[in-house]
Motif scaffolding. Structure first.
Motif, PDB file in Angstrom:
ATOM      1  N   PRO A  35       0.835  -1.210   0.000  1.00  0.00           N
ATOM      2  CA  PRO A  35       0.000   0.000   0.000  1.00  0.00           C
ATOM      3  C   PRO A  35       0.865   1.254   0.000  1.00  0.00           C
ATOM      4  O   PRO A  35       1.924   1.302   0.618  1.00  0.00           O
ATOM      5  N   GLY A  36       0.404   2.266  -0.725  1.00  0.00           N
ATOM      6  CA  GLY A  36       1.138   3.529  -0.787  1.00  0.00           C
ATOM      7  C   GLY A  36       0.831   4.293  -2.054  1.00  0.00           C
ATOM      8  O   GLY A  36       0.011   3.893  -2.872  1.00  0.00           O
ATOM      9  N   ALA A  37       1.533   5.422  -2.205  1.00  0.00           N
ATOM     10  CA  ALA A  37       1.380   6.295  -3.366  1.00  0.00           C
ATOM     11  C   ALA A  37       2.482   5.988  -4.376  1.00  0.00           C
ATOM     12  O   ALA A  37       3.653   5.841  -4.001  1.00  0.00           O
ATOM     13  N   TYR A  38       2.112   5.926  -5.641  1.00  0.00           N
ATOM     14  CA  TYR A  38       3.046   5.587  -6.705  1.00  0.00           C
ATOM     15  C   TYR A  38       2.880   6.514  -7.895  1.00  0.00           C
ATOM     16  O   TYR A  38       1.800   7.058  -8.126  1.00  0.00           O
ATOM     17  N   ARG A  39       3.948   6.647  -8.659  1.00  0.00           N
ATOM     18  CA  ARG A  39       3.906   7.344  -9.939  1.00  0.00           C
ATOM     19  C   ARG A  39       4.124   6.290 -11.021  1.00  0.00           C
ATOM     20  O   ARG A  39       5.071   5.502 -10.944  1.00  0.00           O
ATOM     21  N   LEU A  40       3.251   6.293 -12.011  1.00  0.00           N
ATOM     22  CA  LEU A  40       3.319   5.378 -13.145  1.00  0.00           C
ATOM     23  C   LEU A  40       3.766   6.193 -14.351  1.00  0.00           C
ATOM     24  O   LEU A  40       3.133   7.201 -14.685  1.00  0.00           O
ATOM     25  N   THR A  41       4.877   5.798 -14.973  1.00  0.00           N
ATOM     26  CA  THR A  41       5.378   6.505 -16.143  1.00  0.00           C
ATOM     27  C   THR A  41       5.675   5.516 -17.260  1.00  0.00           C
ATOM     28  O   THR A  41       5.934   4.332 -17.008  1.00  0.00           O
TER      29      THR A  41
END
Length: 129
Positions: A35-41
């Motif tokens: 669980p957590g915040a992610y950046r998808l690029t």
């Protein structure tokens, strides 16, 4: 999808194709993100500006209910590629995730026969300050 020379990074990319009237998953991978915040690029290429059936990069929870966390359409892009990015929160209880590249059949006739492609997909955890 077909992995072949092109794109950026490694010099190979996933080129997306669909037979007339067909659509579906071009690629998938199961992940185990906490669980957590992610950046998808990622880098997408050869997506015509008038294309109405854009390919998408989709991240979903596997358990408990296949909730879609992000559905990111490919941006308009030349054959040289354009970056795409999105933010996503993986909630507690999201046990395993599925990342998919979804290709729609080209119903609008645009694109001049070019195959959209994707390369350099990354998911990085964002620090919370």
């Amino acid at each position: 999808g077909i992995i072949q020379p092109g794109g950026v990074g490694s010099g190979h990319a996933l080129f997306l194709s669909a037979e007339a009237g067909e659509q579906g998953e071009a690629a998938r991978q199961v992940l185990d993100l906490p669980p957590g915040a992610y950046r998808l690029t990622a880098i997408a290429g050869s997506v015509a500006p008038d294309r109405i059936d854009r390919p998408r990069l989709v991240l979903s929870c596997l358990i408990p209910d296949k909730t879609v966390l992000i559905d990111l359409p490919f941006p308009t892009a030349t054959e040289r590629g354009t970056s795409m990015t999105g933010s996503v929160i993986v909630p507690p209880g999201c046990k395993g995730q599925l990342i998919q590249v979804i290709m729609h059949a080209s119903l609008d006739g645009s694109g001049g026969g070019t195959m959209p492609w994707i390369d350099d997909i990354r998911i990085t955890q964002m620090s919370i300050r």
